[in-house]
Design an enzyme around this catalytic site. Structure first.
Site, PDB file in Angstrom:
ATOM      1  N   HIS A  29       6.429 -27.063  -1.092  1.00 15.43           N
ATOM      2  CA  HIS A  29       5.835 -28.165  -1.877  1.00 15.43           C
ATOM      3  C   HIS A  29       4.601 -27.630  -2.873  1.00 15.43           C
ATOM      4  CE1 HIS A  29       7.920 -30.988   0.859  1.00 15.43           C
ATOM      5  NE2 HIS A  29       7.746 -29.950   1.439  1.00 15.43           N
ATOM      6  N   LYS A  82     -12.846   2.231  -2.715  1.00 17.85           N
ATOM      7  CA  LYS A  82     -13.907   2.597  -1.720  1.00 17.85           C
ATOM      8  C   LYS A  82     -15.059   3.202  -2.275  1.00 17.85           C
ATOM      9  CE  LYS A  82     -11.075   2.550   2.669  1.00 17.85           C
ATOM     10  NZ  LYS A  82     -10.704   3.272   3.870  1.00 17.85           N
ATOM     11  N   GLU A  95       0.717  -1.241  -0.134  1.00 20.95           N
ATOM     12  CA  GLU A  95       0.090  -0.053  -0.069  1.00 20.95           C
ATOM     13  C   GLU A  95       0.893   1.274  -0.064  1.00 20.95           C
ATOM     14  OE1 GLU A  95      -2.884  -0.338   2.900  1.00 20.95           O
ATOM     15  OE2 GLU A  95      -4.201   1.271   2.290  1.00 20.95           O
TER      16      GLU A  95
END
Ligand code: PA5
Length: 429
Positions: free
Chosen positions: A306, A418, A285
């Site tokens: 893995h 937002k 951010e």
């Protein structure tokens, strides 16, 4: 190049040339001089020292005690910088089992809400709090973020139904000192409130009440965390040779010179899974803007060796650099002598710490040979070490962003999603 800081936090950042060293020093000084973009948001630089001796911190500790005494369960509501620090510290102390061990340790159970919009998750929380004594810690700096607000509305309805007017004594708000929707609600309901200062943004707010209140409620020693952070405040102060400076330079070298686009945080224990999430938010951010920045990703060793280990070893080259976080273990298990007939006999009497160290060593060497630049951070398992590392990472991140030429303290992309979410036509379907 081993950078010694506290005796228990050590970084090894090998940089093949000093091409960007002067640029790092300049960027480091830009942060401390306050001459860079967003410089008003540097309240966190000295915050642990100020907060440790503050009146609010004393109140925070007594409030945490009160919440512990009256709650079987505490729901912490928040998203992004408003939940990641408490989640990370509780998880780094207890792994996946804080709640399973809570009653044995005399702690309230703690659940996080408002960080997602899953109705299934919220329904589970509703079921979990039914018939018990519970409280809410609602954290939002702006006070208007929709995900936590929606969860809060739903849970407030329940709380009010259960406790009537007394519900107001069971909500604890952590928000802006004077403005925002949550501040208004807290004033109206006379809720106990704590402050996220104006000059500290969400992802840098871990040592404010945003992180410390839920952490103290979990029975974790916040003094120790702050003391480690204070050591880092002192060690980093105008000190580009610090761990923070070295790490910022190492990251920039890999981004600019080796044209890497991804940094992978490789942690040695699932207890650090949320530490990786916290780092991803901090760096992602702060840096990912103006078409720039390393994309932060993470793996747990050995689990992800893995799966993603294959890509890290042999996938696209010149893409990835890796930082290995190797934390000391507080406990150990000896590999026993058993009558089973397999070829594990040679490991009898060895310890799991040795197996874990071998996995880190193996991955570090294999991935380095595969061509990835790898750095290594070793740290102790104490809260002081964690506090130290967190504060150091704040500095490293801000310097790193200044090296890139971006503002470390804004998040225009987050703000834009937002707004788009609020105006989405999906609300009407
Ligand atoms: O770092 C940030 O500023 C963000 O990630 C915020 O913490 C996040 O968006 C939540 O915002 P608020 O605390 O205002 O609800």
């Amino acid at each position: 190049m081993i950078t010694k800081t506290r005796s228990h936090v050590i970084g090894d950042f090998s940089i093949p040339s000093d091409k960007f060293h002067k640029w790092m020093i300049k960027s480091y000084n830009t942060l401390y001089d306050g001459t860079g973009e967003g410089s008003k948001m540097r309240g966190w630089l000295n915050w642990p020292k100020e907060y440790y001796v503050s009146e609010e911190y004393r109140t925070l500790k007594s409030t945490a005690k009160e919440i512990r005494e009256k709650s079987d369960i505490v729901i912490v509501i928040g998203i992004g910088g408003s939940y990641l620090t408490p989640q990370m510290i509780i998880h780094s102390e207890y792994g996946d089992y804080y709640n399973e061990l809570a009653s044995k340790n005399g702690n309230p159970r703690i659940y996080f809400a408002g960080r997602d919009l899953s109705p299934e998750h919220l329904k589970q929380i509703i079921e979990i709090v039914s018939g018990v004594d519970w409280s809410i810690i609602y954290i939002s700096k702006s006070g208007g973020t929709i995900e936590p607000a929606l969860s809060f509305h739903t849970l407030w309805e329940l709380l009010e139904k259960q406790y009537g007017k007394e519900a107001n004594q069971r909500v604890y708000a952590v928000t802006d000192s004077s403005k925002g929707i949550l501040k208004g609600l807290a004033n109206d309901g006379d809720w106990r409130s704590f402050i996220i200062p104006d000059d500290i943004g969400g992802r840098y707010s871990g040592f404010t009440a945003c992180g410390l209140l839920p952490i103290a409620v979990a029975g974790i020693n916040t003094d120790k965390l702050l003391k480690g952070a204070i050591d880092a405040v002192n060690d980093c102060y105008y000190n580009p040779s610090s761990f923070a400076g070295k790490y910022a330079e190492w990251r920039y070298y890999n981004y600019e010179e080796r044209t890497n686009s991804v940094e992978v945080y490789a942690v040695n224990t699932p207890f650090l899974a949320y530490f990786s999430e916290w780092l991803k938010q901090l760096f992602g951010e702060s840096e990912g803007k103006d078409g720039k920045g390393l994309f932060p990703a993470s793996i747990i060793i050995p689990t992800d060796l893995h799966s993603l280990g294959q890509y890290l070893q042999e996938g696209l080259r010149d893409l990835i650099c890796e930082t290995f976080f190797d934390r000391d273990f507080k406990k150990n298990v000896k590999i026993p002598k058993v009558s089973l007939k397999d070829n594990l006999k040679i490991r009898e009497g060895k310890k799991f710490t040795q197996a874990a160290a071998a996995a880190m060593d193996g991955a570090y060497n294999a991935h380095s040979e595969g061509g990835n630049a790898c750095s290594y951070v070793r740290f102790g398992s104490t809260l002081e070490d964690m506090g130290y590392l967190m504060q150091t990472m704040f500095v490293a991140c801000a310097v790193s962003a200044y090296m890139l030429g971006v503002n470390p303290f804004d998040q225009p992309g987050v703000e834009s999603h937002k707004v788009k979410m609020q105006s989405s036509s999906k609300w009407d379907e």
